[in-house]
Write an enzyme that holds these catalytic residues in place. Structure first.
Site, PDB file in Angstrom:
ATOM      1  N   ASN A 166       5.271   0.774  52.872  1.00 33.45           N
ATOM      2  CA  ASN A 166       4.191  -0.014  52.377  1.00 33.45           C
ATOM      3  C   ASN A 166       4.537  -0.572  50.931  1.00 33.45           C
ATOM      4  O   ASN A 166       4.757   0.421  50.257  1.00 33.45           O
ATOM      5  CB  ASN A 166       2.930   0.721  52.320  1.00 33.45           C
ATOM      6  CG  ASN A 166       2.526   1.190  53.726  1.00 33.45           C
ATOM      7  OD1 ASN A 166       2.640   0.423  54.838  1.00 33.45           O
ATOM      8  ND2 ASN A 166       2.008   2.261  53.926  1.00 33.45           N
ATOM      9  N   HIS A 205      -1.886  -1.131  52.147  1.00 30.58           N
ATOM     10  CA  HIS A 205      -1.844   0.070  52.411  1.00 30.58           C
ATOM     11  C   HIS A 205      -1.194   1.115  51.463  1.00 30.58           C
ATOM     12  O   HIS A 205      -0.727   2.241  51.707  1.00 30.58           O
ATOM     13  CB  HIS A 205      -1.673   0.456  53.662  1.00 30.58           C
ATOM     14  CG  HIS A 205      -2.552   1.489  54.305  1.00 30.58           C
ATOM     15  ND1 HIS A 205      -2.221   2.818  54.135  1.00 30.58           N
ATOM     16  CD2 HIS A 205      -3.655   1.448  55.120  1.00 30.58           C
ATOM     17  CE1 HIS A 205      -3.233   3.484  54.679  1.00 30.58           C
ATOM     18  NE2 HIS A 205      -4.004   2.699  55.180  1.00 30.58           N
ATOM     19  N   GLN A 206      -0.469   0.337  50.397  1.00 33.84           N
ATOM     20  CA  GLN A 206       0.457   1.442  49.641  1.00 33.84           C
ATOM     21  C   GLN A 206      -0.624   2.160  48.636  1.00 33.84           C
ATOM     22  O   GLN A 206      -1.442   1.602  47.975  1.00 33.84           O
ATOM     23  CB  GLN A 206       1.424   0.724  48.741  1.00 33.84           C
ATOM     24  CG  GLN A 206       2.201   1.559  48.103  1.00 33.84           C
ATOM     25  CD  GLN A 206       3.166   0.823  46.989  1.00 33.84           C
ATOM     26  OE1 GLN A 206       3.267  -0.338  47.106  1.00 33.84           O
ATOM     27  NE2 GLN A 206       4.107   1.766  46.702  1.00 33.84           N
ATOM     28  N   HIS A 225       8.450   4.593  49.178  1.00 31.24           N
ATOM     29  CA  HIS A 225       8.893   5.848  50.105  1.00 31.24           C
ATOM     30  C   HIS A 225       8.760   5.334  51.480  1.00 31.24           C
ATOM     31  O   HIS A 225       7.880   4.153  51.795  1.00 31.24           O
ATOM     32  CB  HIS A 225       7.685   6.793  50.012  1.00 31.24           C
ATOM     33  CG  HIS A 225       6.220   6.278  50.064  1.00 31.24           C
ATOM     34  ND1 HIS A 225       5.657   5.673  49.021  1.00 31.24           N
ATOM     35  CD2 HIS A 225       5.318   6.053  50.947  1.00 31.24           C
ATOM     36  CE1 HIS A 225       4.486   5.300  49.100  1.00 31.24           C
ATOM     37  NE2 HIS A 225       4.174   5.482  50.521  1.00 31.24           N
TER      38      HIS A 225
HETATM   39  P1  AMP Z   1       1.505   4.932  51.182  1.00 33.13           P
HETATM   40  O1  AMP Z   1      -0.109   4.449  51.713  1.00 33.13           O
HETATM   41  O2  AMP Z   1       2.491   4.489  51.797  1.00 33.13           O
HETATM   42  O3  AMP Z   1       1.368   4.939  49.463  1.00 33.13           O
HETATM   43  O4  AMP Z   1       1.521   6.670  51.575  1.00 33.13           O
HETATM   44  C1  AMP Z   1       1.544   7.633  50.632  1.00 33.13           C
HETATM   45  C2  AMP Z   1       1.542   9.178  51.257  1.00 33.13           C
HETATM   46  O5  AMP Z   1       1.669  10.016  50.344  1.00 33.13           O
HETATM   47  C3  AMP Z   1       0.345   9.428  52.379  1.00 33.13           C
HETATM   48  O6  AMP Z   1       0.621   9.583  53.451  1.00 33.13           O
HETATM   49  C4  AMP Z   1      -0.183  10.795  51.406  1.00 33.13           C
HETATM   50  O7  AMP Z   1      -0.390  11.695  52.650  1.00 33.13           O
HETATM   51  C5  AMP Z   1       1.190  11.085  50.770  1.00 33.13           C
HETATM   52  N1  AMP Z   1       1.198  12.126  49.639  1.00 33.13           N
HETATM   53  C6  AMP Z   1       0.413  11.865  48.536  1.00 33.13           C
HETATM   54  N2  AMP Z   1       0.639  12.916  47.877  1.00 33.13           N
HETATM   55  C7  AMP Z   1       1.393  13.802  48.470  1.00 33.13           C
HETATM   56  C8  AMP Z   1       2.174  15.063  47.958  1.00 33.13           C
HETATM   57  N3  AMP Z   1       1.921  15.663  46.695  1.00 33.13           N
HETATM   58  N4  AMP Z   1       2.970  15.567  49.070  1.00 33.13           N
HETATM   59  C9  AMP Z   1       3.120  15.028  50.059  1.00 33.13           C
HETATM   60  N5  AMP Z   1       2.820  13.852  50.523  1.00 33.13           N
HETATM   61  C10 AMP Z   1       2.004  13.190  49.618  1.00 33.13           C
END
Ligand code: AMP
Length: 152
Positions: free
Chosen positions: A98, A104-105, A111
């Protein structure tokens, strides 16, 4: 007068929680690491084995990554996907990446999500295709080729 120009590539992206993970300041369930890439389990998994693959380079958006970081991610992703499907028994999975809040980021460090699909567990996708306009598409593809240094 204020300069309202917003650069396409931010000079110094803000630190995020993933920097703290990279620095070892907060824990993660690490599954892979090399000189350029770290992968760890998502704390809010859509399904067991939901894994995040991140470059060590701190950039908010995919289009900001250096060639080196992009190549390293590209090299690691299939390996990590193979491990995720073998460890979880899933045969189907999505890779999601994203860019931007409207897309949805939530964490502004590049990542890739590797999300196993197991029955009802996994990524739900809204997908509403429209018919292509071939005249517009030919124009757009031409502009894209020019931006990408491709011949017509
Ligand atoms: P996005 O919506 O693509 O930015 O996704 C961010 C992702 O990071 C989400 O699925 C969260 O559950 C994950 N996330 C946030 N903080 C952590 C963390 N400390 N360790 C592992 N995953 C995380």
């Amino acid at each position: 007068m204020k300069d309202h120009h917003v650069p396409a590539v931010a000079a110094e992206p803000a630190a995020t929680i993933f920097d703290k993970i990279l620095a070892g300041q907060i824990p993660c369930h690490r599954v892979y690491e090399d000189d350029h890439v770290l992968a760890f389990l998502d704390v809010g998994p859509l399904s067991p084995g939901h894994t995040l693959v991140i470059p060590k380079e701190r950039k908010a958006f995919l289009h900001e990554l250096s060639d080196e970081a992009g190549a390293a991610i590209g090299r690691a992703l299939p390996r990590i996907a193979r491990a995720v499907i073998e460890a979880t028994g899933a045969t189907d999975y999505n890779v999601l990446q994203n860019n931007g809040a409207a897309a949805h980021q939530a964490v502004f460090h590049v990542h890739f999500h590797v999300i196993p699909r197991r029955g009802a567990q996994g990524l739900e996708i809204g997908w509403a295709p429209r018919s292509i306009d071939h005249a517009d598409a030919a124009d757009l593809a031409g502009r894209l080729r020019a931006l990408l240094g491709q011949s017509d």
